[in-house]
Design an enzyme around this catalytic site. Structure first.
Site, PDB file in Angstrom:
ATOM      1  N   CYS A 188       0.628   3.811  -0.146  1.00  0.00           N
ATOM      2  CA  CYS A 188      -0.029   4.884  -0.918  1.00  0.00           C
ATOM      3  C   CYS A 188      -1.409   4.480  -1.427  1.00  0.00           C
ATOM      4  O   CYS A 188      -2.161   5.328  -1.911  1.00  0.00           O
ATOM      5  CB  CYS A 188       0.865   5.301  -2.068  1.00  0.00           C
ATOM      6  SG  CYS A 188       2.547   5.582  -1.528  1.00  0.00           S
ATOM      7  N   HIS A 231      -2.797   8.705  -7.548  1.00  0.00           N
ATOM      8  CA  HIS A 231      -1.718   8.849  -6.568  1.00  0.00           C
ATOM      9  C   HIS A 231      -0.586   9.628  -7.227  1.00  0.00           C
ATOM     10  O   HIS A 231      -0.233   9.379  -8.384  1.00  0.00           O
ATOM     11  CB  HIS A 231      -1.256   7.453  -6.140  1.00  0.00           C
ATOM     12  CG  HIS A 231      -0.005   7.463  -5.330  1.00  0.00           C
ATOM     13  ND1 HIS A 231       0.194   8.349  -4.297  1.00  0.00           N
ATOM     14  CD2 HIS A 231       1.120   6.699  -5.398  1.00  0.00           C
ATOM     15  CE1 HIS A 231       1.389   8.135  -3.765  1.00  0.00           C
ATOM     16  NE2 HIS A 231       1.974   7.143  -4.421  1.00  0.00           N
ATOM     17  N   ASN A 270       5.443  13.061  -3.282  1.00  0.00           N
ATOM     18  CA  ASN A 270       4.629  11.885  -2.976  1.00  0.00           C
ATOM     19  C   ASN A 270       4.294  11.898  -1.476  1.00  0.00           C
ATOM     20  O   ASN A 270       5.179  11.709  -0.641  1.00  0.00           O
ATOM     21  CB  ASN A 270       5.438  10.641  -3.345  1.00  0.00           C
ATOM     22  CG  ASN A 270       4.729   9.343  -3.021  1.00  0.00           C
ATOM     23  OD1 ASN A 270       3.709   9.338  -2.337  1.00  0.00           O
ATOM     24  ND2 ASN A 270       5.284   8.240  -3.493  1.00  0.00           N
TER      25      ASN A 270
HETATM   26  N1  ACO Z   1      20.058  13.480  -8.281  1.00  0.00           N
HETATM   27  C1  ACO Z   1      20.987  13.246  -9.213  1.00  0.00           C
HETATM   28  N2  ACO Z   1      21.315  11.999  -9.624  1.00  0.00           N
HETATM   29  C2  ACO Z   1      20.671  10.979  -9.047  1.00  0.00           C
HETATM   30  C3  ACO Z   1      19.677  11.165  -8.041  1.00  0.00           C
HETATM   31  C4  ACO Z   1      19.398  12.482  -7.663  1.00  0.00           C
HETATM   32  N3  ACO Z   1      18.480  12.769  -6.734  1.00  0.00           N
HETATM   33  N4  ACO Z   1      19.219   9.957  -7.671  1.00  0.00           N
HETATM   34  C5  ACO Z   1      19.863   9.032  -8.396  1.00  0.00           C
HETATM   35  N5  ACO Z   1      20.748   9.658  -9.225  1.00  0.00           N
HETATM   36  C6  ACO Z   1      21.654   9.048 -10.202  1.00  0.00           C
HETATM   37  C7  ACO Z   1      21.986   7.607  -9.855  1.00  0.00           C
HETATM   38  O1  ACO Z   1      23.086   7.534  -8.984  1.00  0.00           O
HETATM   39  C8  ACO Z   1      22.287   7.037 -11.218  1.00  0.00           C
HETATM   40  O2  ACO Z   1      23.598   7.397 -11.579  1.00  0.00           O
HETATM   41  P1  ACO Z   1      24.559   6.350 -12.357  1.00  0.00           P
HETATM   42  O3  ACO Z   1      23.859   6.059 -13.656  1.00  0.00           O
HETATM   43  O4  ACO Z   1      25.830   7.109 -12.479  1.00  0.00           O
HETATM   44  O5  ACO Z   1      24.614   5.152 -11.456  1.00  0.00           O
HETATM   45  C9  ACO Z   1      21.366   7.783 -12.162  1.00  0.00           C
HETATM   46  O6  ACO Z   1      20.992   8.980 -11.461  1.00  0.00           O
HETATM   47  C10 ACO Z   1      20.118   7.013 -12.511  1.00  0.00           C
HETATM   48  O7  ACO Z   1      19.529   6.509 -11.288  1.00  0.00           O
HETATM   49  P2  ACO Z   1      18.214   5.683 -11.291  1.00  0.00           P
HETATM   50  O8  ACO Z   1      17.885   5.283  -9.888  1.00  0.00           O
HETATM   51  O9  ACO Z   1      18.358   4.589 -12.327  1.00  0.00           O
HETATM   52  O10 ACO Z   1      17.169   6.794 -11.809  1.00  0.00           O
HETATM   53  P3  ACO Z   1      15.774   6.600 -12.435  1.00  0.00           P
HETATM   54  O11 ACO Z   1      15.795   7.136 -13.812  1.00  0.00           O
HETATM   55  O12 ACO Z   1      15.200   5.226 -12.195  1.00  0.00           O
HETATM   56  O13 ACO Z   1      14.901   7.620 -11.537  1.00  0.00           O
HETATM   57  C11 ACO Z   1      13.333   7.593  -9.715  1.00  0.00           C
HETATM   58  C12 ACO Z   1      14.792   7.420 -10.134  1.00  0.00           C
HETATM   59  C13 ACO Z   1      12.924   9.031  -9.994  1.00  0.00           C
HETATM   60  C14 ACO Z   1      13.259   7.314  -8.212  1.00  0.00           C
HETATM   61  C15 ACO Z   1      12.424   6.631 -10.505  1.00  0.00           C
HETATM   62  O14 ACO Z   1      12.983   5.338 -10.503  1.00  0.00           O
HETATM   63  C16 ACO Z   1      11.015   6.560  -9.967  1.00  0.00           C
HETATM   64  O15 ACO Z   1      10.272   7.528  -9.967  1.00  0.00           O
HETATM   65  N6  ACO Z   1      10.592   5.363  -9.501  1.00  0.00           N
HETATM   66  C17 ACO Z   1       9.239   5.195  -8.951  1.00  0.00           C
HETATM   67  C18 ACO Z   1       9.267   5.501  -7.505  1.00  0.00           C
HETATM   68  C19 ACO Z   1       7.888   5.482  -6.930  1.00  0.00           C
HETATM   69  O16 ACO Z   1       6.907   5.698  -7.602  1.00  0.00           O
HETATM   70  N7  ACO Z   1       7.799   5.207  -5.654  1.00  0.00           N
HETATM   71  C20 ACO Z   1       6.492   5.128  -5.102  1.00  0.00           C
HETATM   72  C21 ACO Z   1       6.633   4.901  -3.724  1.00  0.00           C
HETATM   73  S1  ACO Z   1       5.041   4.660  -3.166  1.00  0.00           S
HETATM   74  C22 ACO Z   1       5.124   4.087  -1.575  1.00  0.00           C
HETATM   75  O17 ACO Z   1       4.437   3.187  -1.289  1.00  0.00           O
HETATM   76  C23 ACO Z   1       6.022   4.648  -0.590  1.00  0.00           C
END
Ligand code: ACO
Length: 336
Positions: free
Chosen positions: A118, A258, A288
């Protein structure tokens, strides 16, 4: 910083998004999730996805054609093509070569892809700046394009909710009025945390040798750790970059970040003390789009009149690698 260089003009920008919209509600047909869960954690409501045989190459060359038209240059003027992509439809030929052929850019012009996820557009701008500054090349087409949706595991609800497809492009050329549109640019990487986001290639060793561990070919992401790393690093990095450029945050008109997670964007916004009007966000509609995210946000916000030209903006991004980078740029009249 490079001194005594040929200044660079950002001459044109363009973008292209697929027509097909997939909403958060649509995703509930694939797995247990909800619009409320996705929107509150990420700011995403919907994303555009390639459909059928449409790919990052098609999106990329349409964005490139628009940027070229705005630049007032012709295909014969382009003397290098750099494409930033981390979710391409094929590893080779490079997307840059495909786009060169599609657009009729002269056949002997160098064309290559870079992978900085990204942060790709900022890396590509930094490379182009070096070539233009040194006088080696005059007019360079930069394209940032990704079809993430084809490389996601659509059973993995934690990663697949985040991504969309799209493309952005920029034409940069030697400036003929002495004004440099890149006021400051900086790129970084930390490979020691590379496993936080990865896209392994499928492949098997030759049957005559020991077998390798086979990997599924999907984007794998440790979302929590990526979030923690970026929230810790990016706001401070952007603030320091502005300081190093000898500027104050209030002297810059817009933040074009981004679009990975609205909460990360808001953390940078808070650090800079910017009002909502100064911050470009379109994550709600596109998710994204990886390398395309920054140029797409830039070109669309200018087209919609949210970003006025004759202004300055700070671009910042992060992605797999981990890579990150920033640029303070001038946005001249006529670029979009
Ligand atoms: N819908 C419902 N529940 C979900 C989902 C979903 N889509 N995804 C995960 N959950 C659940 C999990 O199973 C977990 O349940 P549990 O507590 O019973 O185990 C709970 O929700 C919390 O999951 P987390 O993964 O801890 O959720 P988090 O609050 O961290 O949010 C997210 C996840 C949105 C992906 C966040 O971590 C984030 O935005 N991270 C940054 C990602 C990013 O910026 N990536 C950039 C990529 S750039 C590149 O180079 C490709």
């Amino acid at each position: 910083m490079i001194n005594n260089i040929i200044p660079l003009k950002i001459a044109g920008v363009g973008y292209c998004i697929p027509e097909t919209v997939v909403t958060n509600d649509d995703l509930t047909k694939l797995y247990d999730t909800s619009d409320e869960w996705i929107y509150t954690r990420t700011g995403i409501k919907e994303r555009r996805l390639v459909s059928g045989n449409e790919s990052a190459v098609d999106l990329g060359y349409k964005a490139a054609e628009r940027a070229l038209e705005k630049s007032g240059l012709k295909v014969e003027d382009i003397d290098m093509v750099i494409c930033a992509s981390s979710a391409p439809p094929e590893l080779y030929p490079a997307i840059a070569c495909r786009i060169q052929a599609h657009m009729g850019i002269p056949n002997d012009v160098p064309a290559f892809d870079i992978t900085a996820a990204c942060s790709g557009l900022i890396y590509a701008m930094s490379i182009a700046r070096g070539f233009i500054a040194s006088g080696m090349y005059k007019s360079i087409l930069l394209v940032a394009t990704d079809n993430n949706s084809r490389l996601l595991n659509w059973e993995d609800r934690s990663a697949s909710i985040l991504f969309g497809d799209g493309a952005g492009a920029m034409v940069v050329t030697a400036s003929d009025d002495g004004v440099d549109d890149i006021i400051s640019i900086d790129i970084r990487a930390n490979g020691s945390i590379g496993d936080l986001i990865k896209l392994p290639l499928a492949g098997k060793n030759c049957p005559l040798v020991e077998a390798n561990d086979e990997q599924p070919q999907f984007i794998e992401m440790n979302g929590k750790e990526v979030y923690k790393f970026v929230a810790r690093t990016l706001p401070q990095y952007v603030e320091e970059m502005i300081e190093k450029a000898g500027m104050k945050a209030e002297e810059i008109d817009y933040l074009i970040p981004h679009q990975a997670n609205l909460r990360i964007i808001q953390a940078v916004q808070e650090r800079l003390g910017y009002s909502d009007e100064k911050v470009v966000t379109n994550i709600k509609y596109y998710g994204n789009t990886s390398a395309a995210s920054i140029p797409l946000a830039m070109a669309e916000s200018v087209e919609q009149g949210k970003v006025k030209l004759g202004s300055t903006a700070i671009l910042c991004g992060f992605g797999a690698g981990m890579t990150w980078g920033g640029a303070i740029v001038r946005l001249r009249e006529g670029i979009c």
